[in-house]
Design an enzyme around this catalytic site. Structure first.
Site, PDB file in Angstrom:
ATOM      1  N   ASN A   1       0.555  10.128   1.001  1.00 19.07           N
ATOM      2  CA  ASN A   1       0.148   8.869   0.453  1.00 19.07           C
ATOM      3  C   ASN A   1      -1.044   8.609   0.397  1.00 19.07           C
ATOM      4  O   ASN A   1      -1.539   7.895   1.234  1.00 19.07           O
ATOM      5  CB  ASN A   1       1.293   7.846   1.205  1.00 19.07           C
ATOM      6  CG  ASN A   1       1.071   6.444   0.641  1.00 19.07           C
ATOM      7  OD1 ASN A   1       0.341   6.468  -0.596  1.00 19.07           O
ATOM      8  ND2 ASN A   1       1.524   5.586   1.244  1.00 19.07           N
ATOM      9  N   TRP A   2      -1.596   8.876  -0.829  1.00 24.48           N
ATOM     10  CA  TRP A   2      -3.072   8.536  -1.139  1.00 24.48           C
ATOM     11  C   TRP A   2      -3.458   7.126  -1.175  1.00 24.48           C
ATOM     12  O   TRP A   2      -4.716   6.741  -1.188  1.00 24.48           O
ATOM     13  CB  TRP A   2      -3.540   9.645  -2.352  1.00 24.48           C
ATOM     14  CG  TRP A   2      -3.324  10.878  -2.071  1.00 24.48           C
ATOM     15  CD1 TRP A   2      -2.897  11.586  -1.010  1.00 24.48           C
ATOM     16  CD2 TRP A   2      -3.656  11.914  -3.109  1.00 24.48           C
ATOM     17  NE1 TRP A   2      -2.788  12.906  -1.270  1.00 24.48           N
ATOM     18  CE2 TRP A   2      -3.391  13.177  -2.447  1.00 24.48           C
ATOM     19  CE3 TRP A   2      -4.234  12.069  -4.433  1.00 24.48           C
ATOM     20  CZ2 TRP A   2      -3.547  14.442  -3.077  1.00 24.48           C
ATOM     21  CZ3 TRP A   2      -4.524  13.218  -5.005  1.00 24.48           C
ATOM     22  CH2 TRP A   2      -4.197  14.402  -4.386  1.00 24.48           C
ATOM     23  N   LYS A   3      -2.528   6.191  -1.370  1.00 24.42           N
ATOM     24  CA  LYS A   3      -2.878   4.957  -1.350  1.00 24.42           C
ATOM     25  C   LYS A   3      -3.812   4.629  -2.626  1.00 24.42           C
ATOM     26  O   LYS A   3      -4.027   5.247  -3.445  1.00 24.42           O
ATOM     27  CB  LYS A   3      -3.028   4.329  -0.164  1.00 24.42           C
ATOM     28  CG  LYS A   3      -2.143   4.600   0.797  1.00 24.42           C
ATOM     29  CD  LYS A   3      -2.087   3.830   2.239  1.00 24.42           C
ATOM     30  CE  LYS A   3      -1.261   4.180   3.136  1.00 24.42           C
ATOM     31  NZ  LYS A   3      -1.182   3.662   4.463  1.00 24.42           N
ATOM     32  N   HIS A  49       7.022   0.317   0.442  1.00 22.97           N
ATOM     33  CA  HIS A  49       5.986   0.554   1.333  1.00 22.97           C
ATOM     34  C   HIS A  49       5.754  -0.707   1.945  1.00 22.97           C
ATOM     35  O   HIS A  49       5.671  -1.806   1.159  1.00 22.97           O
ATOM     36  CB  HIS A  49       4.871   1.181   0.729  1.00 22.97           C
ATOM     37  CG  HIS A  49       3.842   1.813   1.927  1.00 22.97           C
ATOM     38  ND1 HIS A  49       3.024   0.793   2.424  1.00 22.97           N
ATOM     39  CD2 HIS A  49       3.920   2.864   2.228  1.00 22.97           C
ATOM     40  CE1 HIS A  49       2.390   1.531   3.272  1.00 22.97           C
ATOM     41  NE2 HIS A  49       2.788   2.809   3.420  1.00 22.97           N
ATOM     42  N   GLU A  62       8.878   3.730   8.775  1.00 21.91           N
ATOM     43  CA  GLU A  62       7.360   3.676   9.044  1.00 21.91           C
ATOM     44  C   GLU A  62       7.108   2.393   9.791  1.00 21.91           C
ATOM     45  O   GLU A  62       7.090   1.329   9.070  1.00 21.91           O
ATOM     46  CB  GLU A  62       6.681   3.525   7.719  1.00 21.91           C
ATOM     47  CG  GLU A  62       6.540   4.929   7.053  1.00 21.91           C
ATOM     48  CD  GLU A  62       5.309   4.881   6.114  1.00 21.91           C
ATOM     49  OE1 GLU A  62       4.794   5.938   5.970  1.00 21.91           O
ATOM     50  OE2 GLU A  62       5.075   4.086   5.346  1.00 21.91           O
ATOM     51  N   SER A  73       0.236   6.804  11.140  1.00 24.01           N
ATOM     52  CA  SER A  73      -0.880   7.418  11.959  1.00 24.01           C
ATOM     53  C   SER A  73      -0.327   8.828  11.996  1.00 24.01           C
ATOM     54  O   SER A  73      -0.905   9.469  13.390  1.00 24.01           O
ATOM     55  CB  SER A  73      -1.142   6.518  13.358  1.00 24.01           C
ATOM     56  OG  SER A  73      -1.645   5.260  12.854  1.00 24.01           O
ATOM     57  N   GLY A  92      -0.474   9.062   5.545  1.00 22.69           N
ATOM     58  CA  GLY A  92      -1.440   8.262   4.866  1.00 22.69           C
ATOM     59  C   GLY A  92      -2.872   8.895   4.733  1.00 22.69           C
ATOM     60  O   GLY A  92      -3.307   9.862   4.302  1.00 22.69           O
ATOM     61  N   GLY A  93      -3.602   8.177   5.617  1.00 24.15           N
ATOM     62  CA  GLY A  93      -5.161   8.654   6.066  1.00 24.15           C
ATOM     63  C   GLY A  93      -5.218   9.941   6.069  1.00 24.15           C
ATOM     64  O   GLY A  93      -6.161  10.488   5.602  1.00 24.15           O
TER      65      GLY A  93
HETATM   66  P1  PGA Z   1      -1.046   6.296   7.716  1.00 26.87           P
HETATM   67  O1  PGA Z   1      -0.125   5.555   6.770  1.00 26.87           O
HETATM   68  O2  PGA Z   1      -0.577   7.632   8.196  1.00 26.87           O
HETATM   69  O3  PGA Z   1      -2.423   6.176   7.429  1.00 26.87           O
HETATM   70  O4  PGA Z   1      -0.722   5.398   9.057  1.00 26.87           O
HETATM   71  C1  PGA Z   1       1.102   5.880   6.566  1.00 26.87           C
HETATM   72  C2  PGA Z   1       1.908   5.132   5.515  1.00 26.87           C
HETATM   73  O5  PGA Z   1       1.242   4.168   5.396  1.00 26.87           O
HETATM   74  O6  PGA Z   1       2.657   5.769   4.495  1.00 26.87           O
END
Ligand code: PGA
Length: 256
Positions: free
Chosen positions: A8-10, A93, A165, A214, A235-236
């Site tokens: 998820n590149w946000k 999300h 999540e 995370s 995400g990150g």
């Molecule tokens: P994160 O994000 O891996 O940076 O915690 C996960 C997400 O929000 O889908």
């Protein structure tokens, strides 16, 4: 069941940066049959990346879309418009729920719109830190799960992916903590129990359940071996090419 590795590149990467990243990622990827690799770039990058992607190697997801297909909805993009560009759509999300005010009713309409348009919804659910502290996790999970699925016909349950999540474990949240495999296992079991009671155990077992919060290359192996977890929403760490590629490798090893 396949293992899903979803990045998820946000709100990150310009279209150019996204294209370069995808180009490099595709070069590192062999054709994994049992691992479904998915990237969710921002909406503006979906059209060019859909022309660039090798669908044998990986797929694209939208991070969001609007639940009506056409009409006077300034600024929105519909699932209908995304048909042919993406195969998946992340819906509900926690950043959309808590920063952009999406409720379960809106989420339910979006899940239904995705299915109507032949896209696979990845329905995100998860409790906040204070909900967990007050012992409300099970209620929140039940409400978000059944609320988000409320417009899905029973026959269509096998077209849905659930992502657990916990909001407190997502690195966008202040002071994110790592979820332990036991904590995840407990909620994933609960998700399957609720699905089983509502739709029957046979259907419930077919629904992939992903974990997100995370996730990185150091903990992906542990999370992927939690019973009932069929993949990861990242995400990150998905923004760092080598790290994302390492997680895919780990997923491959865990499956063997
Ligand atoms: P994160 O994000 O891996 O940076 O915690 C996960 C997400 O929000 O889908």
């Amino acid at each position: 069941m396949k293992t899903y590795i979803v990045g998820n590149w946000k709100l990150n990467f310009t279209v150019g940066e996204a294209s370069i990243y995808l180009h490099k990622l595709l070069k590192t990827l062999p054709n994994y049959r049992d691992i479904e690799i998915v990237a969710a770039p921002s909406t503006v990058a979906l059209q060019p990346l859909s022309l660039q992607i090798d669908r044998h190697k990986m797929k694209l997801a939208a991070q969001n879309a609007f639940y009506r297909d056409y009409g006077a909805f300034t600024g929105e993009t519909s699932f209908t418009q995304l048909r042919g560009l993406v195969d998946y759509a992340i819906i509900g999300h926690s950043e959309r729920r808590y920063i952009l005010g999406e409720d379960d009713k809106t989420v339910a309409k979006k899940v239904a719109a995705a299915i109507r348009n032949k896209l696979t919804p990845i329905l995100c659910i998860g409790e906040t830190e204070s909900e967990r502290a007050f012992g409300e996790t099970a209620d929140v999970i039940r409400d978000q799960l059944l609320g988000g699925l409320s417009e899905v016909a029973d026959d269509d349950l096998d077209k849905v992916i659930i992502a657990y999540e916990p909001v407190w474990a997502i690195s966008s949240g202040k002071g994110a903590k790592l979820a332990t495999p036991d904590e995840i296992s407990e909620v994933v079991k609960l998700i399957r129990k609720i699905l089983g009671e509502t739709y029957g155990t046979k259907l419930a077992e077919q629904v992939p359940v992903l974990f997100g919060g995370s996730v990185n290359a150091s903990n992906a192996g542990a999370y992927l071996t939690v019973p009932g977890v069929n993949g990861l929403l990242i995400g990150g760490a998905s923004l760092i090419l080598n790290e994302f590629a390492d997680i895919i490798e780990i997923a491959k090893r865990v499956r063997v």
